[in-house]
Design an enzyme around this catalytic site. Structure first.
Site, PDB file in Angstrom:
ATOM      1  N   TYR A  70      -3.508   1.648  -1.154  1.00  0.00           N
ATOM      2  CA  TYR A  70      -2.243   0.580  -0.868  1.00  0.00           C
ATOM      3  C   TYR A  70      -1.887   0.414  -2.300  1.00  0.00           C
ATOM      4  CZ  TYR A  70      -5.245  -3.252  -1.799  1.00  0.00           C
ATOM      5  OH  TYR A  70      -6.039  -4.526  -2.587  1.00  0.00           O
ATOM      6  N   CYS A  71      -0.722  -0.118  -2.416  1.00  0.00           N
ATOM      7  CA  CYS A  71      -0.138  -0.666  -3.510  1.00  0.00           C
ATOM      8  C   CYS A  71       0.743  -1.908  -3.084  1.00  0.00           C
ATOM      9  CB  CYS A  71       0.784   0.379  -4.269  1.00  0.00           C
ATOM     10  SG  CYS A  71       2.294   0.915  -3.309  1.00  0.00           S
ATOM     11  N   ARG A  72       1.798  -2.397  -3.879  1.00  0.00           N
ATOM     12  CA  ARG A  72       2.548  -3.355  -3.656  1.00  0.00           C
ATOM     13  C   ARG A  72       3.358  -3.051  -2.434  1.00  0.00           C
ATOM     14  NH1 ARG A  72       7.627  -5.277  -4.703  1.00  0.00           N
ATOM     15  NH2 ARG A  72       7.894  -7.580  -4.670  1.00  0.00           N
ATOM     16  N   GLY A  74       3.958   0.286  -0.909  1.00  0.00           N
ATOM     17  CA  GLY A  74       3.624   1.688  -0.278  1.00  0.00           C
ATOM     18  C   GLY A  74       4.438   2.968  -1.015  1.00  0.00           C
ATOM     19  N   ILE A  99       0.727  -4.021   0.406  1.00  0.00           N
ATOM     20  CA  ILE A  99       0.192  -5.248   0.455  1.00  0.00           C
ATOM     21  C   ILE A  99       1.257  -6.386   0.763  1.00  0.00           C
ATOM     22  CG2 ILE A  99       0.505  -6.148  -1.878  1.00  0.00           C
ATOM     23  CD1 ILE A  99      -2.591  -7.236  -1.433  1.00  0.00           C
TER      24      ILE A  99
END
Length: 114
Positions: A70-72, A74, A99
């Site tokens: 995951y990142c901020r 996607g 997230i």
């Protein structure tokens, strides 16, 4: 005749990942954001491997494991998952919406955010 292995979808929704967590399904969770982003909000069971470090740290991961990245939002994690799959990590999945989407659906508990 044996069946061909079922292909693992490249994305996982927040709902499906929440079900994994509730069921204690074994997986590795990888955060590919930068340290300052991770410090602001994170999922408690994740490992921080910033996107720029993925190539050099890929050997820390098991290609046989279910891996959620995951990142901020996607985008970065989607790129990382595509790279990982080319390297043989066929069970790597991108957390759809990152997230941001997770937090909208599953507000953080105190232990999950900084």
């Amino acid at each position: 005749m044996s069946e061909a292995p079922q292909e693992v979808p490249i994305d996982i929704s927040a709902d499906e990942f929440n079900e994994w967590r509730k069921a204690h399904k074994p997986h590795q969770l990888i955060d590919v954001r930068e340290p300052h982003e991770n410090a602001a909000a994170r999922l408690s069971d994740g490992i921080l491997i910033p996107m720029g470090d993925v190539v050099s740290r890929l050997s820390e991961l098991n290609p046989e494991d279910d891996i959620v990245v995951y990142c901020r939002t996607g985008n970065r994690s989607g790129q990382v998952v595509q790279y990982m799959r080319r390297q043989g990590f066929l069970r790597a999945r991108n957390l759809e919406g990152g997230i941001v989407q997770w937090a909208q659906q599953y507000p953080f508990e105190r232990s999950e955010s900084a």
